[in-house]
Structures are given as C-alpha cells and as structure tokens.
Scaffold this motif. Structure first.
Motif, PDB file in Angstrom:
ATOM      1  N   ILE A   1       0.851  -1.193   0.000  1.00 45.41           N
ATOM      2  CA  ILE A   1       0.000   0.000   0.000  1.00 45.41           C
ATOM      3  C   ILE A   1       0.883   1.239   0.000  1.00 45.41           C
ATOM      4  O   ILE A   1       1.954   1.255   0.603  1.00 45.41           O
ATOM      5  N   PHE A   2       0.413   2.270  -0.716  1.00 45.41           N
ATOM      6  CA  PHE A   2       1.194   3.503  -0.851  1.00 45.41           C
ATOM      7  C   PHE A   2       0.237   4.612  -1.285  1.00 45.41           C
ATOM      8  O   PHE A   2      -0.873   4.321  -1.789  1.00 45.41           O
ATOM      9  N   PRO A   3       0.566   5.893  -1.143  1.00 43.03           N
ATOM     10  CA  PRO A   3       1.738   6.384  -0.406  1.00 43.03           C
ATOM     11  C   PRO A   3       1.499   6.269   1.096  1.00 43.03           C
ATOM     12  O   PRO A   3       0.375   6.115   1.550  1.00 43.03           O
ATOM     13  N   SER A   4       2.552   6.365   1.869  1.00 41.92           N
ATOM     14  CA  SER A   4       2.458   6.419   3.323  1.00 41.92           C
ATOM     15  C   SER A   4       3.564   7.351   3.825  1.00 41.92           C
ATOM     16  O   SER A   4       4.741   7.064   3.618  1.00 41.92           O
ATOM     17  N   PRO A   5       3.194   8.528   4.358  1.00 44.73           N
ATOM     18  CA  PRO A   5       1.845   8.937   4.754  1.00 44.73           C
ATOM     19  C   PRO A   5       0.926   9.162   3.547  1.00 44.73           C
ATOM     20  O   PRO A   5       1.369   9.578   2.484  1.00 44.73           O
ATOM     21  N   ALA A   6      -0.359   8.877   3.753  1.00 46.27           N
ATOM     22  CA  ALA A   6      -1.388   9.137   2.745  1.00 46.27           C
ATOM     23  C   ALA A   6      -2.193  10.351   3.176  1.00 46.27           C
ATOM     24  O   ALA A   6      -2.277  10.665   4.366  1.00 46.27           O
ATOM     25  N   SER A   7      -2.805  11.000   2.183  1.00 49.56           N
ATOM     26  CA  SER A   7      -3.580  12.203   2.483  1.00 49.56           C
ATOM     27  C   SER A   7      -5.014  12.079   1.979  1.00 49.56           C
ATOM     28  O   SER A   7      -5.955  12.015   2.758  1.00 49.56           O
ATOM     29  N   THR A   8      -5.172  12.033   0.651  1.00 49.90           N
ATOM     30  CA  THR A   8      -6.520  11.999   0.072  1.00 49.90           C
ATOM     31  C   THR A   8      -6.869  10.653  -0.540  1.00 49.90           C
ATOM     32  O   THR A   8      -8.036  10.378  -0.811  1.00 49.90           O
ATOM     33  N   TYR A   9      -5.881   9.812  -0.791  1.00 45.11           N
ATOM     34  CA  TYR A   9      -6.141   8.508  -1.408  1.00 45.11           C
ATOM     35  C   TYR A   9      -5.055   7.522  -0.975  1.00 45.11           C
ATOM     36  O   TYR A   9      -3.996   7.895  -0.436  1.00 45.11           O
ATOM     37  N   VAL A  10      -5.322   6.260  -1.225  1.00 45.72           N
ATOM     38  CA  VAL A  10      -4.337   5.210  -1.003  1.00 45.72           C
ATOM     39  C   VAL A  10      -4.498   4.190  -2.125  1.00 45.72           C
ATOM     40  O   VAL A  10      -5.598   3.970  -2.638  1.00 45.72           O
ATOM     41  N   GLU A  11      -3.403   3.607  -2.538  1.00 46.89           N
ATOM     42  CA  GLU A  11      -3.418   2.563  -3.556  1.00 46.89           C
ATOM     43  C   GLU A  11      -2.923   1.262  -2.952  1.00 46.89           C
ATOM     44  O   GLU A  11      -2.038   1.259  -2.096  1.00 46.89           O
TER      45      GLU A  11
ATOM     46  N   GLY B   1     -16.886  -5.956  -2.009  1.00 45.84           N
ATOM     47  CA  GLY B   1     -17.203  -6.624  -3.256  1.00 45.84           C
ATOM     48  C   GLY B   1     -16.354  -6.220  -4.444  1.00 45.84           C
ATOM     49  O   GLY B   1     -16.822  -6.255  -5.591  1.00 45.84           O
ATOM     50  N   LYS B   2     -15.104  -5.881  -4.225  1.00 45.84           N
ATOM     51  CA  LYS B   2     -14.208  -5.542  -5.329  1.00 45.84           C
ATOM     52  C   LYS B   2     -13.802  -6.821  -6.062  1.00 45.84           C
ATOM     53  O   LYS B   2     -13.413  -7.807  -5.450  1.00 45.84           O
ATOM     54  N   GLN B   3     -13.884  -6.796  -7.376  1.00 45.15           N
ATOM     55  CA  GLN B   3     -13.547  -7.963  -8.185  1.00 45.15           C
ATOM     56  C   GLN B   3     -12.108  -7.858  -8.683  1.00 45.15           C
ATOM     57  O   GLN B   3     -11.737  -6.888  -9.343  1.00 45.15           O
ATOM     58  N   LEU B   4     -11.293  -8.859  -8.342  1.00 49.25           N
ATOM     59  CA  LEU B   4      -9.913  -8.917  -8.795  1.00 49.25           C
ATOM     60  C   LEU B   4      -9.743 -10.056  -9.783  1.00 49.25           C
ATOM     61  O   LEU B   4     -10.451 -11.061  -9.718  1.00 49.25           O
ATOM     62  N   ILE B   5      -8.810  -9.899 -10.702  1.00 48.53           N
ATOM     63  CA  ILE B   5      -8.532 -10.941 -11.689  1.00 48.53           C
ATOM     64  C   ILE B   5      -7.175 -11.568 -11.376  1.00 48.53           C
ATOM     65  O   ILE B   5      -6.324 -10.958 -10.727  1.00 48.53           O
ATOM     66  N   ALA B   6      -7.003 -12.799 -11.834  1.00 47.46           N
ATOM     67  CA  ALA B   6      -5.755 -13.508 -11.575  1.00 47.46           C
ATOM     68  C   ALA B   6      -4.581 -12.711 -12.130  1.00 47.46           C
ATOM     69  O   ALA B   6      -4.632 -12.189 -13.252  1.00 47.46           O
ATOM     70  N   GLY B   7      -3.525 -12.590 -11.326  1.00 47.19           N
ATOM     71  CA  GLY B   7      -2.343 -11.840 -11.732  1.00 47.19           C
ATOM     72  C   GLY B   7      -2.168 -10.595 -10.889  1.00 47.19           C
ATOM     73  O   GLY B   7      -2.661 -10.504  -9.765  1.00 47.19           O
ATOM     74  N   ALA B   8      -1.473  -9.613 -11.430  1.00 45.42           N
ATOM     75  CA  ALA B   8      -1.197  -8.370 -10.712  1.00 45.42           C
ATOM     76  C   ALA B   8      -2.411  -7.449 -10.758  1.00 45.42           C
ATOM     77  O   ALA B   8      -3.061  -7.299 -11.803  1.00 45.42           O
ATOM     78  N   ASN B   9      -2.753  -6.837  -9.621  1.00 49.75           N
ATOM     79  CA  ASN B   9      -3.872  -5.909  -9.512  1.00 49.75           C
ATOM     80  C   ASN B   9      -3.426  -4.646  -8.794  1.00 49.75           C
ATOM     81  O   ASN B   9      -2.575  -4.696  -7.894  1.00 49.75           O
ATOM     82  N   ASN B  10      -4.030  -3.516  -9.196  1.00 49.55           N
ATOM     83  CA  ASN B  10      -3.756  -2.238  -8.549  1.00 49.55           C
ATOM     84  C   ASN B  10      -5.081  -1.521  -8.345  1.00 49.55           C
ATOM     85  O   ASN B  10      -5.852  -1.325  -9.288  1.00 49.55           O
ATOM     86  N   GLU B  11      -5.397  -1.182  -7.079  1.00 50.24           N
ATOM     87  CA  GLU B  11      -6.665  -0.534  -6.748  1.00 50.24           C
ATOM     88  C   GLU B  11      -6.388   0.794  -6.051  1.00 50.24           C
ATOM     89  O   GLU B  11      -5.471   0.896  -5.225  1.00 50.24           O
ATOM     90  N   ARG B  12      -7.211   1.824  -6.380  1.00 52.41           N
ATOM     91  CA  ARG B  12      -7.079   3.137  -5.746  1.00 52.41           C
ATOM     92  C   ARG B  12      -8.352   3.444  -4.970  1.00 52.41           C
ATOM     93  O   ARG B  12      -9.467   3.182  -5.447  1.00 52.41           O
ATOM     94  N   PHE B  13      -8.196   4.060  -3.776  1.00 52.22           N
ATOM     95  CA  PHE B  13      -9.319   4.351  -2.900  1.00 52.22           C
ATOM     96  C   PHE B  13      -9.214   5.793  -2.397  1.00 52.22           C
ATOM     97  O   PHE B  13      -8.150   6.211  -1.915  1.00 52.22           O
ATOM     98  N   ASP B  14     -10.309   6.527  -2.528  1.00 53.90           N
ATOM     99  CA  ASP B  14     -10.368   7.873  -1.952  1.00 53.90           C
ATOM    100  C   ASP B  14     -10.634   7.754  -0.458  1.00 53.90           C
ATOM    101  O   ASP B  14     -11.535   7.025  -0.027  1.00 53.90           O
ATOM    102  N   LEU B  15      -9.859   8.465   0.327  1.00 55.91           N
ATOM    103  CA  LEU B  15      -9.986   8.387   1.779  1.00 55.91           C
ATOM    104  C   LEU B  15     -11.023   9.379   2.293  1.00 55.91           C
ATOM    105  O   LEU B  15     -11.114  10.506   1.799  1.00 55.91           O
ATOM    106  N   PRO B  16     -11.796   8.991   3.295  1.00 53.27           N
ATOM    107  CA  PRO B  16     -12.687   9.951   3.958  1.00 53.27           C
ATOM    108  C   PRO B  16     -11.860  10.905   4.810  1.00 53.27           C
ATOM    109  O   PRO B  16     -10.649  10.747   4.972  1.00 53.27           O
TER     110      PRO B  16
END
Length: 341
Positions: free
Chosen positions: A262-272, A300-315
C-alpha cells in the motif's frame, strides 16, 4: 514440543460482522479439510479485561518462530487407529506432529497427537471438551479429563484433572497481523495431577494448574490470539501466539492474495493497494483505527488472476496510524498506514 499449540489449534469459532453479541453454533466452526494456516509464537502479554465490547490491543506482540498447520482427514495418518472418533487431523510439518480432534454432538474435543520423529504418543483416554455449543457471552462449561503420554524408553505419564471455561468477553482484537472485530474470548482454568512412570513403577507426581485466554473469530482455524500461564510445582511457564495467515484449499495450494503493498504512506486523500492474486476473486477492503473502529470500507471488489492495482479515496480522518486490510472468505492481509490530512 509446544502441546498448547495442539490443544488450541482447533479453537475455531464464528462471530457475526455486527456489534451484536455473537451466538456460535457448531456448524459455523467445523474446520475445512484441505485448509492450512500459520501462527506466530510471541512473548506473553497481559490478556486484558473481560466484559462486553472490549478493545484488546496486542499490536506489540513480538514475533518469534512461525509454525504451520495443515488440516486433513484423519484416515491414513500415523497413529489414526488410536483415535477412532477423530473427524479432523492437523499436521505440523516443523514439529513432525499429527494432532487429532473431534467435532460432533455439539462439542469439540482434542483427542491427542503423535510426534512421528520423536516416537512420542499422547492420548486423551477421557477427552477434554474444548468448546460446547451453542456459545455466547457468559456461556460456561466444565469437564473432567485424563490422558496418557508414551515418552519412549519405558517412560510414560498419566494425567487426570478438571477444566472449567467461560466466554468472558467479546469485542475487537488488534495483533501484528491486523484488526479483528466481533471476537469472543474464552477463559479456561484447569487443575490436574500428572504421574510419571518407568514401566509400571511410579516415579513421582506433579500438581499442574493452567489459566488460558483464547480469542476466536469466524472462519479462522486457530486462535486470533492466545495466552497461557502453565504452572507445575510452582514453576510458571508463560506462552503466547497470534494467528498470522490462512490458505483455503485450491488446486495450486497457494494463498489467494499475496505480496500486498500500500502507498503512499503517509497518505492524504487517497491510497493505492497493489497485490498479486492467484485466481479471480471478490474481496473487501477495510480501514480501522488502531483500536479497532471501522472508518472506511470498500466491499465486493472484483480482482482478476495476476497483478492488480486498486485506488481508494480516503474519507476525512484524524491524523494518525490506521490498519488497511484486504479480506477474502479465507484470508486476511493487513498493513499499517499513516494518514496526514
């Protein structure tokens, strides 16, 4: 050999995902044949308070050695003929041991184990009840038990005693492996006498007392955390462990999700979150405060076999350390994340 690991390893309980008091049925706790897990031994810590809606922070447990366990059918395992009532067997490759347990008639019992390389045999002639169902907050049960151990070279022991148990708390547990909500804590207290023999001649006997706290959670075939104080003839032995990983049965026998970053850390508005996935999967992402409060969830996030990258907006969050977690039906991965907003 750490027999306490074998005595607690089948302590599988289920709790709901709400703040309501859990009620546990045996159908929710039976181990899955083909699953495997790992636990980590640690220094002893204060197991905390009893009661409702507790927050138990064991995040400072120090990792020592890791042991792995495979859950298999008892048929064909070394010594299985001595345990005709066994429904599950547990293999610990590091210690070359096979443990046997029974889940039947609304009780779970540990029946004994065989140490293959050491040619050591441990059997409950009167099995000790580990859990009696249904379980809920303030449930109590007790049992008498006896066991024998063949130590080889003519040495053996016979132990008889009683155990009482109470589900004395529920709440949230944080360990180095992550945060677990709706956990039940079982407190066990036992008193016994162990007699040592060579052949049929009695050598000496020891008075034994033990107080254990086992923290259990739905879908995890080992204690989330466990603490034990074992006293023999006035000499205490303290031990502790925490659950560190689960693999459900797959064709490749691998963890469903691995190598999470997970990155970045520290995070501010989002995390991947970046991870590798063994096969297509539906997963949930959660964020907890360090004391276990859920502050964000992406389900309920759907991931596929192999490498995955997800981004999330932080509250909007207070600055501090949080636990970022990915959860599948059979695996939980967690990492600490610093947030500065």
């Amino acid at each position: 050999m750490k027999t306490n690991q074998l005595l607690t390893a089948f302590g599988i309980l289920a709790a709901g995902l709400t703040s309501a008091q859990p009620v546990i049925q045996m159908s929710q706790v039976t181990p899955q044949i083909g699953a495997s897990y790992s636990s980590t031994n640690s220094d002893y810590m204060d197991p905390g308070n009893s009661g409702a809606n507790q927050v138990w922070d064991f995040s400072e447990m120090e990792s020592m050695d890791i042991y792995n366990v495979e859950i298999v059918s008892p048929q064909g395992q070394p010594g299985n003929e001595e345990f005709p009532g066994a429904t599950h067997a547990m293999i610990s490759p590091e210690e070359s041991t096979v443990g046997f347990a029974s889940f039947a008639n609304n009780t779970s019992q540990f029946l004994g184990f065989v140490a293959v390389e050491e040619e050591m045999f441990y059997k409950f002639t009167d099995p000790r009840i580990e859990m009696q169902f249904p379980l809920s907050f303030n449930t109590t049960f007790s049992d008498e038990f006896s066991n024998t151990m063949d130590l080889g070279d003519g040495f053996s022991t016979v132990e008889t005693g009683t155990v009482t148990a109470i589900v004395d708390g529920y709440g949230t547990v944080t360990t180095p492996a992550g945060t677990f909500t709706d956990v039940l804590r079982i407190k066990y207290e036992s008193e016994s006498v162990q007699v040592f023999f060579i052949g049929e001649m009695e050598l000496f006997s020891s008075d034994i007392s033990e107080t254990s706290y086992v923290f259990v959670k739905s879908g995890i075939p080992a204690p989330v955390a466990a603490f034990s104080e074992y006293i023999s003839e006035g000499e205490p032995i303290l031990s502790a462990e925490f659950f560190s990983g689960l693999t459900l049965s797959t064709d490749g026998g691998q963890n469903l999700v691995s190598a999470m970053e997970i990155f970045p850390s520290p995070a501010s508005t989002y995390v991947e979150a970046r991870m590798n996935v063994y096969e297509n999967a539906s997963v949930d992402y959660n964020m907890f405060t360090i004391d276990g409060r859920l502050v964000a969830q992406w389900s309920g996030k759907q991931l596929i076999a192999g490498a995955n990258n997800e981004r999330f907006d932080l509250p909007k969050l207070a600055n501090g350390i949080y636990i970022f977690q990915i959860a599948t039906p059979g695996q939980v991965l967690s990492q600490k994340l610093m947030v500065v907003q």
